[in-house]
Design a protein around this motif. Sequence first.
Motif, PDB file in Angstrom:
ATOM      1  N   PRO B 341       0.907  -1.244  -0.170  1.00  0.00           N
ATOM      2  CA  PRO B 341      -0.361   0.021  -0.082  1.00  0.00           C
ATOM      3  C   PRO B 341       0.900   1.124  -0.031  1.00  0.00           C
ATOM      4  O   PRO B 341       2.156   1.425   0.324  1.00  0.00           O
ATOM      5  CB  PRO B 341      -0.871  -0.247   1.405  1.00  0.00           C
ATOM      6  CG  PRO B 341      -0.007  -1.168   2.190  1.00  0.00           C
ATOM      7  CD  PRO B 341       0.937  -1.912   1.331  1.00  0.00           C
ATOM      8  N   ARG B 345       3.006   3.865   6.819  1.00  0.00           N
ATOM      9  CA  ARG B 345       2.712   3.948   8.248  1.00  0.00           C
ATOM     10  C   ARG B 345       1.140   3.609   8.729  1.00  0.00           C
ATOM     11  O   ARG B 345       0.816   3.093   9.867  1.00  0.00           O
ATOM     12  CB  ARG B 345       2.983   5.606   8.820  1.00  0.00           C
ATOM     13  CG  ARG B 345       4.477   5.866   8.565  1.00  0.00           C
ATOM     14  CD  ARG B 345       4.763   7.092   8.766  1.00  0.00           C
ATOM     15  NE  ARG B 345       4.604   7.374  10.237  1.00  0.00           N
ATOM     16  CZ  ARG B 345       5.701   7.197  11.123  1.00  0.00           C
ATOM     17  NH1 ARG B 345       6.837   6.982  10.844  1.00  0.00           N
ATOM     18  NH2 ARG B 345       5.474   7.756  12.528  1.00  0.00           N
ATOM     19  N   ALA B 346       0.424   4.160   8.077  1.00  0.00           N
ATOM     20  CA  ALA B 346      -1.065   3.702   8.276  1.00  0.00           C
ATOM     21  C   ALA B 346      -1.685   2.642   7.632  1.00  0.00           C
ATOM     22  O   ALA B 346      -2.257   1.988   8.533  1.00  0.00           O
ATOM     23  CB  ALA B 346      -1.814   5.038   7.702  1.00  0.00           C
ATOM     24  N   GLN B 347      -1.020   1.836   6.679  1.00  0.00           N
ATOM     25  CA  GLN B 347      -1.760   0.903   5.872  1.00  0.00           C
ATOM     26  C   GLN B 347      -0.783  -0.490   6.068  1.00  0.00           C
ATOM     27  O   GLN B 347      -1.065  -1.411   6.068  1.00  0.00           O
ATOM     28  CB  GLN B 347      -1.974   1.013   4.609  1.00  0.00           C
ATOM     29  CG  GLN B 347      -3.135   2.090   4.544  1.00  0.00           C
ATOM     30  CD  GLN B 347      -3.208   3.029   3.138  1.00  0.00           C
ATOM     31  OE1 GLN B 347      -2.139   2.861   2.268  1.00  0.00           O
ATOM     32  NE2 GLN B 347      -4.308   3.640   3.008  1.00  0.00           N
ATOM     33  N   GLY B 348       0.582   0.004   5.974  1.00  0.00           N
ATOM     34  CA  GLY B 348       1.665  -1.168   5.843  1.00  0.00           C
ATOM     35  C   GLY B 348       2.203  -1.843   6.854  1.00  0.00           C
ATOM     36  O   GLY B 348       2.627  -3.076   7.220  1.00  0.00           O
ATOM     37  N   LEU B 349       2.135  -1.041   8.235  1.00  0.00           N
ATOM     38  CA  LEU B 349       2.889  -1.712   9.473  1.00  0.00           C
ATOM     39  C   LEU B 349       1.943  -1.350  10.718  1.00  0.00           C
ATOM     40  O   LEU B 349       1.257  -0.379  10.732  1.00  0.00           O
ATOM     41  CB  LEU B 349       4.283  -0.910   9.599  1.00  0.00           C
ATOM     42  CG  LEU B 349       5.113  -1.053   8.521  1.00  0.00           C
ATOM     43  CD1 LEU B 349       6.313  -0.171   8.686  1.00  0.00           C
ATOM     44  CD2 LEU B 349       5.848  -2.368   8.556  1.00  0.00           C
ATOM     45  N   VAL B 350       2.275  -2.167  11.718  1.00  0.00           N
ATOM     46  CA  VAL B 350       1.811  -1.901  13.057  1.00  0.00           C
ATOM     47  C   VAL B 350       2.942  -1.351  13.612  1.00  0.00           C
ATOM     48  O   VAL B 350       3.900  -2.087  14.372  1.00  0.00           O
ATOM     49  CB  VAL B 350       1.182  -3.351  13.744  1.00  0.00           C
ATOM     50  CG1 VAL B 350       0.562  -3.116  15.068  1.00  0.00           C
ATOM     51  CG2 VAL B 350       0.231  -4.023  12.751  1.00  0.00           C
ATOM     52  N   GLU B 352       3.836  -0.119  16.671  1.00  0.00           N
ATOM     53  CA  GLU B 352       4.191  -0.143  18.013  1.00  0.00           C
ATOM     54  C   GLU B 352       4.836  -1.754  17.841  1.00  0.00           C
ATOM     55  O   GLU B 352       5.390  -2.360  18.973  1.00  0.00           O
ATOM     56  CB  GLU B 352       3.251  -0.020  18.818  1.00  0.00           C
ATOM     57  CG  GLU B 352       2.795   1.450  18.965  1.00  0.00           C
ATOM     58  CD  GLU B 352       4.124   2.210  19.344  1.00  0.00           C
ATOM     59  OE1 GLU B 352       4.914   1.745  20.153  1.00  0.00           O
ATOM     60  OE2 GLU B 352       4.101   3.650  19.074  1.00  0.00           O
ATOM     61  N   HIS B 353       4.525  -2.500  17.020  1.00  0.00           N
ATOM     62  CA  HIS B 353       5.007  -3.989  16.953  1.00  0.00           C
ATOM     63  C   HIS B 353       6.200  -4.018  16.447  1.00  0.00           C
ATOM     64  O   HIS B 353       6.868  -3.240  15.780  1.00  0.00           O
ATOM     65  CB  HIS B 353       3.718  -4.977  16.350  1.00  0.00           C
ATOM     66  CG  HIS B 353       2.774  -5.180  17.096  1.00  0.00           C
ATOM     67  ND1 HIS B 353       1.551  -5.877  16.780  1.00  0.00           N
ATOM     68  CD2 HIS B 353       2.071  -4.446  18.245  1.00  0.00           C
ATOM     69  CE1 HIS B 353       0.699  -5.902  17.668  1.00  0.00           C
ATOM     70  NE2 HIS B 353       1.343  -5.111  18.511  1.00  0.00           N
ATOM     71  N   ASP B 357       7.471  -9.163  14.143  1.00  0.00           N
ATOM     72  CA  ASP B 357       5.868  -9.484  14.196  1.00  0.00           C
ATOM     73  C   ASP B 357       5.261  -8.810  12.983  1.00  0.00           C
ATOM     74  O   ASP B 357       4.631  -9.441  12.519  1.00  0.00           O
ATOM     75  CB  ASP B 357       5.274  -9.016  15.600  1.00  0.00           C
ATOM     76  CG  ASP B 357       5.565  -9.698  16.608  1.00  0.00           C
ATOM     77  OD1 ASP B 357       5.921 -10.863  16.615  1.00  0.00           O
ATOM     78  OD2 ASP B 357       5.333  -9.130  17.915  1.00  0.00           O
ATOM     79  N   LEU B 361       3.349 -11.261  10.022  1.00  0.00           N
ATOM     80  CA  LEU B 361       2.109 -11.173  10.033  1.00  0.00           C
ATOM     81  C   LEU B 361       1.250 -11.873   8.845  1.00  0.00           C
ATOM     82  O   LEU B 361       0.156 -12.610   9.264  1.00  0.00           O
ATOM     83  CB  LEU B 361       1.448  -9.389  10.356  1.00  0.00           C
ATOM     84  CG  LEU B 361       0.111  -9.445  10.713  1.00  0.00           C
ATOM     85  CD1 LEU B 361      -0.214 -10.335  12.044  1.00  0.00           C
ATOM     86  CD2 LEU B 361       0.065  -8.013  10.929  1.00  0.00           C
ATOM     87  N   PRO B 362       1.609 -11.580   7.675  1.00  0.00           N
ATOM     88  CA  PRO B 362       1.090 -12.513   6.394  1.00  0.00           C
ATOM     89  C   PRO B 362       1.280 -13.934   6.317  1.00  0.00           C
ATOM     90  O   PRO B 362       0.861 -14.316   5.636  1.00  0.00           O
ATOM     91  CB  PRO B 362       1.352 -11.730   5.414  1.00  0.00           C
ATOM     92  CG  PRO B 362       2.377 -10.587   5.582  1.00  0.00           C
ATOM     93  CD  PRO B 362       2.444 -10.794   7.236  1.00  0.00           C
ATOM     94  N   LYS B 415       7.566  -8.014   3.807  1.00  0.00           N
ATOM     95  CA  LYS B 415       6.559  -9.086   4.654  1.00  0.00           C
ATOM     96  C   LYS B 415       5.768  -9.405   3.384  1.00  0.00           C
ATOM     97  O   LYS B 415       5.239 -10.637   3.501  1.00  0.00           O
ATOM     98  CB  LYS B 415       5.802  -7.838   5.141  1.00  0.00           C
ATOM     99  CG  LYS B 415       4.306  -8.026   5.255  1.00  0.00           C
ATOM    100  CD  LYS B 415       3.911  -6.909   6.259  1.00  0.00           C
ATOM    101  CE  LYS B 415       2.289  -6.642   6.118  1.00  0.00           C
ATOM    102  NZ  LYS B 415       1.687  -5.970   6.872  1.00  0.00           N
ATOM    103  N   TRP B 416       5.633  -8.760   2.192  1.00  0.00           N
ATOM    104  CA  TRP B 416       4.585  -9.199   1.357  1.00  0.00           C
ATOM    105  C   TRP B 416       5.215 -10.019   0.234  1.00  0.00           C
ATOM    106  O   TRP B 416       4.871 -11.209  -0.027  1.00  0.00           O
ATOM    107  CB  TRP B 416       4.113  -8.133   0.330  1.00  0.00           C
ATOM    108  CG  TRP B 416       2.753  -7.605   1.090  1.00  0.00           C
ATOM    109  CD1 TRP B 416       2.682  -6.266   1.726  1.00  0.00           C
ATOM    110  CD2 TRP B 416       1.748  -8.403   1.458  1.00  0.00           C
ATOM    111  NE1 TRP B 416       1.579  -6.133   2.389  1.00  0.00           N
ATOM    112  CE2 TRP B 416       0.903  -7.379   2.147  1.00  0.00           C
ATOM    113  CE3 TRP B 416       1.078  -9.529   1.372  1.00  0.00           C
ATOM    114  CZ2 TRP B 416      -0.360  -7.955   2.851  1.00  0.00           C
ATOM    115  CZ3 TRP B 416       0.053  -9.923   1.753  1.00  0.00           C
ATOM    116  CH2 TRP B 416      -0.827  -9.007   2.114  1.00  0.00           C
TER     117      TRP B 416
END
Lengths: 328, 502
Positions: B341, B345-350, B352-353, B357, B361-362, B415-416
């Motif tokens: 995406p 920051r808003a859509q790609g990652l958590v 604080e994790h 992790d 995630l995927p 990640k993807w």
Amino acid sequence: MSNAKTLAPRDTAAPRNFGTILKELDWRRYVIYIGFVVVFLFFAVLLRDQGFLSPNNLLNIFRQTATITVIAVGMTYVIACAEIDLSVGSVAGLSSVCTAMALSQWGLVPGILAGLAVGLVVGSINGALVSLLGIPSFLVTLGMLGIAVGVAQWITASAPQPILNDTFNTLFGSGNFGPVPGLVVWSAIFVAIGAVVLNRTRFGRQVLATGGNRNAAEFTGINTKRIKFQVLLISGMVASVAGMLYAGRLQSGRFQWGSGDELSAIAAVILGGTSLFGGFGSIIGTLFGALLIGLINNGLILAGLDSSQQQVVRGAIIILAVALARKK
Amino acid sequence: MNTADNVVEMRSISKSFNGVPVLKDVSFDVRKGEVHALAGGNGAGKSTLMKILQGVYQADAGEILIGGKPTAINSIQDAKAAGIGMVFQEFSLVPSLTVAQNIFLAAEPLGTGGLIDDRASVRRAREVFSEMEVDVDPRAGVARLGTAYWQLTEIAKALAQNAQVLIMDEPTASLARHESEALFELIDRLKQRGISIIYISHRMDEVYRLADRITILRDGRHLLTAPLTDVTPEQIVEGIVGKKIEGQLSYRARDHVAHEGAPLLEVRGLNSGQRVRDVSFVLRPGEILGLAGLMGSGRTELARALFGIDKVDSGEVLLRGQKVNLGSPQQAINAGVALIPEDRRAQGLVLEHSVQDNLLLPLLGQIQRGPLLDGAKGKELSASLIKRFAVKVAHPHRPVRLLSGGNQQKVVIAKWLGTDPDILILDEPTAGVDIGTKSEILDMIRELASAGKGVIVISSEYPELLAVSDRVLVLKGGSIIRDIPRSEIADEEYLQLAVQGV
Ligand SMILES: Nc1ncnc2c1ncn2[C@@H]1O[C@H](COP(=O)(O)OP(=O)(O)OP(=O)(O)O)[C@@H](O)[C@H]1O
Ligand SMILES: [Mg+2]
């Protein structure tokens, strides 16, 4: 350039002294355990003549906190997912009442099923309203708090519903498993399953990711609506089991059982280090949070404080602990 | 050199986080009325140096001089008092307030009886905007304005507090082309009024367009400071990357595209919301398809619809000739589609994790043993991804928020790609990424395509788009207006005209 070099850059690779190591140690994460030990020792010394350390009293503390512990395990999931469930206390009350009524009518198994059904129905309604309609969980469960306790009072006409089934009472709270009180076993089971599922399963990770950044979780293919539904369902189901533990321990169903427990459970979860903003959760922390609250209640009673004084001291200790545990 | 000319001087600044040195003996100065570009690879320490100047972090060693006088900057308030203003990368505005209320937040002009005089703040905001020679209505609610106006409001906020130095950290990252041009003109005007600007950017053309001098950091050390007239672009790139890279942005013809057989992806008459209208195209195995268009032309929305985020109103999507329903990201992922995406920051990652992790995630399905996750396997998998994509990370278990912007982007990509998708959609994959990493990412895209995957790349940077695409689709108003093979695109200008719809 000028020769006014004032400070030499500190050699960051130099061996660090004990002070800096201590400073960098993330002690805030362990504040709940430190707090627990400190409060325990404090009472142990102060109340040694009042029998604080007697095995019986210690078991009592466990017994009294069992229901809060169980509810708080479910609440940890909800809060880690950045939601809240205010209805747990009244769900426990309603479940105790429904169990008691079904038990006297139809027997043991229908009684247990009736109690679980309360959690299933209320949890599903909470979950559906939050995830499908997008209503904030604070509002949904605040409404449900009133509805559940109202229904419980209504169908019983405010009368206690005695439970005479010994098997049920033994199983849910009055009995012992060998030397261990049943309530202790119940909380141990919930804590163990709760901790493993949150830390070691896919579902647990997805709860944390949804709470940490719902958008990113959604983009990662996590069905965040389903996760929100599931955590509220879990919380409702767990609260209904807690209601049955009340019913078994007190050998009756009553709409007041569990009232106010939502606040103790939330306090236990937050004391245990779970972030109120979601994304992080610790079930073991929650257990110690609940035990700390139980410890304080017990100690204050033994110390002879009356209930108004107890409330003040308890509130102050909780604020102090959360203040110490907060992130910088 | 006369130090009195320096409005800001940072001397021998060192800073480490948890024992990891990030800045080592860095000196940096800014003269009155200059634009000073700060360049360097991802994680070189640019943002950290600026955060020290702003009082967000304190240096471990070194000193800061403001107007020649040593000044302690221990808080953001100190920095403001010293005349240092920041145009935040993540905007620091309150969306529910108006432009004027934001500009004078916590410094509201007071009227009789100590009450806030909103009319005075609107009037003064107007003055600031007219000095900036831009047209913004101070009474407009911030929530309803676009990012370009947010940025103008940020700048006005800093100027209203009498800032003499403005720090801009990748300010064009979220701007459309013409908005960037307007910002450059504003910077020129501010400069003439004697305001100094520290400009951080990974885009060479911007640095050349704006800056008087450039400072390059590499791995936390000061490498060089020079007037732009004295250094060539090649020298700058080499300084940032640490080695020569050639032809990173030139197109290399690859003939891996399988023209025979069923296409990997076929889209027929797709409609979704307001921004995707009757879109049809095919993507063949081994092909890299570039999506070009202005902001708002529907590129991102097309990607979102293909990934199941936005609802598809009508039309068909076929994967390898089979009709599929991409109603949710889960379905898209199962079908072998991945979307990187646009907003990491808003859509790609958590944020604080931890890095680990986020990477896993995927991939949770891959590290499951029975009902439980296998911790050791997860650690191994994330370590191998970190290695494969050369993510610069000291501790994989620390929050991903602490990584520099470019390394965060690498984490999203890693990640993807860990899911081994057949079709990869990348939305602005090199935003905020340094030149070295950019060429790595472009190489990665080419490699994937050569391995038979289908890739769709959305980018506002034409050189980059032209460097990788085998074919370019031009979108306008949600529809495809041109479908041009790469061989027919002579140069950037050609593409630019096509995008304008000429
Ligand atoms: N608060 C923090 N704690 C620990 N490490 C940090 C922190 N902030 C930054 N770092 C580390 O410091 C290094 C420099 O980061 P910085 O953000 O300054 O880089 P940058 O030059 O701005 O890179 P980019 O171009 O990617 O934005 C990185 O390796 C980063 O991981
Ligand atoms: Mg940066």
